[in-house]
Design a protein around this motif. Structure first.
Motif, PDB file in Angstrom:
ATOM      1  N   ALA A 172       0.838  -1.202   0.000  1.00 58.58           N
ATOM      2  CA  ALA A 172       0.000   0.000   0.000  1.00 58.58           C
ATOM      3  C   ALA A 172       0.871   1.250   0.000  1.00 58.58           C
ATOM      4  O   ALA A 172       2.100   1.179  -0.065  1.00 58.58           O
ATOM      5  CB  ALA A 172      -0.947  -0.019   1.192  1.00 58.58           C
ATOM      6  N   ASP A 173       0.211   2.383   0.079  1.00 60.68           N
ATOM      7  CA  ASP A 173       0.920   3.663   0.101  1.00 60.68           C
ATOM      8  C   ASP A 173       1.082   4.216   1.510  1.00 60.68           C
ATOM      9  O   ASP A 173       1.636   5.298   1.685  1.00 60.68           O
ATOM     10  CB  ASP A 173       0.176   4.679  -0.771  1.00 60.68           C
ATOM     11  CG  ASP A 173       0.143   4.248  -2.228  1.00 60.68           C
ATOM     12  OD1 ASP A 173       1.226   4.129  -2.831  1.00 60.68           O
ATOM     13  OD2 ASP A 173      -0.966   3.998  -2.751  1.00 60.68           O
ATOM     14  N   GLY A 174       0.598   3.464   2.480  1.00 66.97           N
ATOM     15  CA  GLY A 174       0.738   3.889   3.855  1.00 66.97           C
ATOM     16  C   GLY A 174      -0.271   3.193   4.731  1.00 66.97           C
ATOM     17  O   GLY A 174      -1.008   2.305   4.291  1.00 66.97           O
ATOM     18  N   ALA A 175      -0.302   3.597   6.001  1.00 66.96           N
ATOM     19  CA  ALA A 175      -1.188   2.990   6.987  1.00 66.96           C
ATOM     20  C   ALA A 175      -1.923   4.071   7.761  1.00 66.96           C
ATOM     21  O   ALA A 175      -1.406   5.167   7.983  1.00 66.96           O
ATOM     22  CB  ALA A 175      -0.395   2.108   7.950  1.00 66.96           C
ATOM     23  N   ILE A 176      -3.146   3.737   8.171  1.00 63.30           N
ATOM     24  CA  ILE A 176      -3.970   4.616   8.996  1.00 63.30           C
ATOM     25  C   ILE A 176      -4.261   3.864  10.288  1.00 63.30           C
ATOM     26  O   ILE A 176      -4.690   2.708  10.254  1.00 63.30           O
ATOM     27  CB  ILE A 176      -5.296   4.962   8.301  1.00 63.30           C
ATOM     28  CG1 ILE A 176      -5.043   5.601   6.935  1.00 63.30           C
ATOM     29  CG2 ILE A 176      -6.139   5.889   9.179  1.00 63.30           C
ATOM     30  CD1 ILE A 176      -6.280   5.665   6.050  1.00 63.30           C
ATOM     31  N   THR A 177      -4.012   4.503  11.401  1.00 59.83           N
ATOM     32  CA  THR A 177      -4.277   3.855  12.672  1.00 59.83           C
ATOM     33  C   THR A 177      -5.150   4.746  13.543  1.00 59.83           C
ATOM     34  O   THR A 177      -5.563   5.833  13.134  1.00 59.83           O
ATOM     35  CB  THR A 177      -2.951   3.461  13.370  1.00 59.83           C
ATOM     36  OG1 THR A 177      -3.209   2.615  14.475  1.00 59.83           O
ATOM     37  CG2 THR A 177      -2.192   4.690  13.811  1.00 59.83           C
ATOM     38  N   ASN A 178      -5.430   4.276  14.759  1.00 54.08           N
ATOM     39  CA  ASN A 178      -6.515   4.855  15.528  1.00 54.08           C
ATOM     40  C   ASN A 178      -6.339   4.462  16.986  1.00 54.08           C
ATOM     41  O   ASN A 178      -5.768   3.418  17.290  1.00 54.08           O
ATOM     42  CB  ASN A 178      -7.815   4.242  14.981  1.00 54.08           C
ATOM     43  CG  ASN A 178      -9.053   5.015  15.358  1.00 54.08           C
ATOM     44  OD1 ASN A 178      -8.984   6.078  15.948  1.00 54.08           O
ATOM     45  ND2 ASN A 178     -10.202   4.465  15.005  1.00 54.08           N
ATOM     46  N   TRP A 179      -6.804   5.279  17.893  1.00 56.20           N
ATOM     47  CA  TRP A 179      -6.804   4.944  19.314  1.00 56.20           C
ATOM     48  C   TRP A 179      -5.419   4.571  19.823  1.00 56.20           C
ATOM     49  O   TRP A 179      -5.205   3.486  20.369  1.00 56.20           O
ATOM     50  CB  TRP A 179      -7.806   3.825  19.624  1.00 56.20           C
ATOM     51  CG  TRP A 179      -9.216   4.294  19.687  1.00 56.20           C
ATOM     52  CD1 TRP A 179     -10.221   3.949  18.841  1.00 56.20           C
ATOM     53  CD2 TRP A 179      -9.795   5.216  20.630  1.00 56.20           C
ATOM     54  NE1 TRP A 179     -11.388   4.586  19.189  1.00 56.20           N
ATOM     55  CE2 TRP A 179     -11.153   5.377  20.290  1.00 56.20           C
ATOM     56  CE3 TRP A 179      -9.278   5.911  21.730  1.00 56.20           C
ATOM     57  CZ2 TRP A 179     -12.009   6.217  21.006  1.00 56.20           C
ATOM     58  CZ3 TRP A 179     -10.130   6.752  22.449  1.00 56.20           C
ATOM     59  CH2 TRP A 179     -11.476   6.886  22.090  1.00 56.20           C
ATOM     60  N   LEU A 180      -4.476   5.462  19.638  1.00 59.61           N
ATOM     61  CA  LEU A 180      -3.136   5.235  20.169  1.00 59.61           C
ATOM     62  C   LEU A 180      -2.627   6.522  20.809  1.00 59.61           C
ATOM     63  O   LEU A 180      -3.135   7.608  20.512  1.00 59.61           O
ATOM     64  CB  LEU A 180      -2.179   4.746  19.102  1.00 59.61           C
ATOM     65  CG  LEU A 180      -1.575   5.739  18.102  1.00 59.61           C
ATOM     66  CD1 LEU A 180      -0.492   5.059  17.286  1.00 59.61           C
ATOM     67  CD2 LEU A 180      -2.619   6.343  17.178  1.00 59.61           C
ATOM     68  N   SER A 181      -1.633   6.374  21.660  1.00 57.49           N
ATOM     69  CA  SER A 181      -1.040   7.534  22.321  1.00 57.49           C
ATOM     70  C   SER A 181       0.123   8.063  21.489  1.00 57.49           C
ATOM     71  O   SER A 181       0.595   7.398  20.550  1.00 57.49           O
ATOM     72  CB  SER A 181      -0.535   7.149  23.713  1.00 57.49           C
ATOM     73  OG  SER A 181       0.646   6.363  23.609  1.00 57.49           O
ATOM     74  N   ALA A 182       0.602   9.237  21.863  1.00 56.50           N
ATOM     75  CA  ALA A 182       1.768   9.801  21.175  1.00 56.50           C
ATOM     76  C   ALA A 182       2.971   8.873  21.288  1.00 56.50           C
ATOM     77  O   ALA A 182       3.724   8.683  20.321  1.00 56.50           O
ATOM     78  CB  ALA A 182       2.088  11.180  21.751  1.00 56.50           C
ATOM     79  N   ASP A 183       3.167   8.268  22.455  1.00 54.76           N
ATOM     80  CA  ASP A 183       4.303   7.374  22.636  1.00 54.76           C
ATOM     81  C   ASP A 183       4.142   6.072  21.858  1.00 54.76           C
ATOM     82  O   ASP A 183       5.131   5.459  21.445  1.00 54.76           O
ATOM     83  CB  ASP A 183       4.509   7.069  24.119  1.00 54.76           C
ATOM     84  CG  ASP A 183       5.008   8.284  24.897  1.00 54.76           C
ATOM     85  OD1 ASP A 183       5.586   9.197  24.272  1.00 54.76           O
ATOM     86  OD2 ASP A 183       4.809   8.321  26.129  1.00 54.76           O
TER      87      ASP A 183
END
Length: 318
Positions: A172-183
């Motif tokens: 793919a051209d990248g990934a999308i994520t969700n519900w995570l912290s900055a760290d």
């Protein structure tokens, strides 16, 4: 630096977004991303935005790969790519069994295989090829887009764990994520690698009332992070022990106890809250840790979300 906003804003009619969308680029926003759960579909808000602005990048975050046939998905995406050539990103993902089977009555095929097969099908379709043959999770017979997009859209995958992140890195051209912290971004970035775009939806509650923000977060976290896919994601991130009491209460049917059991440190890690300046600084930590595209999802606090979106803009004076 990219700076994105999730549309539609909660409780704001689609037609009332027009003034905001028209000024977002001048405020420093670069991206507009839709979601698809139980409100507007992923494409309609972006079709409208493509007519209201010619500068913003438009993306779906995300379209489920099970709830539309591959051909129908390709046609919708090709139409939007024609309306916004060179600035449309098609984000696709496995969604959840609740949405796919519970709400749509569709069998939940193994998510990795289905996502991989839809991705490969779309690559061929957007190239103008006739797609004819067996994939592992479906068979296509002699399909070709009537008009392939002049500029094929980039395709990004919703990815929460190593296998899907590795698929995104390979194909793919990248990934999308969700519900995570900055760290948490560092761990996700390490699996994706340095060369592909990483985007994340970040939940933002603009209020100096920390307890209000945490109460909003308690409901959302108990609702979302008890879903098997998100639960496994947070196990991988090392948050399983912190979530144990919440999960047990939710499984027992005690929703109030589940919300009460969400640790404050988890709330403050996963829900960005504070003044607009404090929220921008917190989002900046995500970027510093390897996130390319923050996608702000504004949470309602009783204030005008159109004004909230303006206040969170990079060029806003707060």
């Amino acid at each position: 630096m990219r700076w994105g906003l999730t549309v539609p804003l909660t409780g704001v009619p689609l037609r009332d977004h027009r003034p905001l969308v028209a000024e977002l680029a001048s405020l420093g926003y670069t991206d507009l991303w839709s979601a698809e759960v139980a409100g507007a579909d992923a494409f309609t808000p972006l079709v409208l935005a493509s007519e209201w602005d010619e500068r913003l990048r438009l993306g779906t975050a995300v379209v489920p790969v099970h709830t539309r046939g591959p051909a129908a998905l390709a046609m919708s995406a090709a139409a939007l790519a024609e309306l916004a050539p060179g600035r449309f990103v098609l984000g696709i993902g496995a969604s959840s069994e609740t949405i796919v089977t519970g709400w749509n009555g569709i069998a939940y095929d193994p998510p990795l295989a289905r996502t991989r097969d839809v991705l490969r099908f779309l690559r061929q379709a957007f190239a103008g090829e006739r797609v004819d043959g067996e994939f592992d999770s479906f068979t296509i017979q002699r399909f070709r887009l009537e008009k392939a997009p002049d500029v094929p859209p980039a395709i990004m995958l919703a990815a929460l764990r190593p296998q899907m992140l590795k698929l995104a890195a390979r194909e793919a051209d990248g990934a999308i994520t969700n519900w995570l912290s900055a760290d948490d971004v560092r761990q996700v970035r390490a699996e994706l690698g340095p060369d592909k775009e990483l985007a994340a939806r970040i939940f933002v509650c603009v209020t100096e009332d920390a307890e209000m923000a945490r109460n909003i977060g308690r409901y959302l976290i108990a609702t979302y992070l008890t879903v098997p896919g998100y639960a496994a994601f947070h196990d991988w991130l090392g948050r399983g022990a912190a979530m144990k009491e919440m999960r047990e209460a939710w499984a027992a049917g005690d929703r109030n106890a589940a919300m009460a059991a969400v640790p404050i440190e988890v709330l403050d890690d996963l829900i960005v809250h504070g003044t607009p300046d404090e929220c921008r600084d917190h989002i900046g930590r995500y970027v510093a840790n390897g996130l390319d595209t923050p996608i702000i999802a504004t949470l309602p606090t009783g204030t005008d979300l159109l004004d909230t979106a303006r206040a969170l803009a990079p060029l806003s004076l707060g």
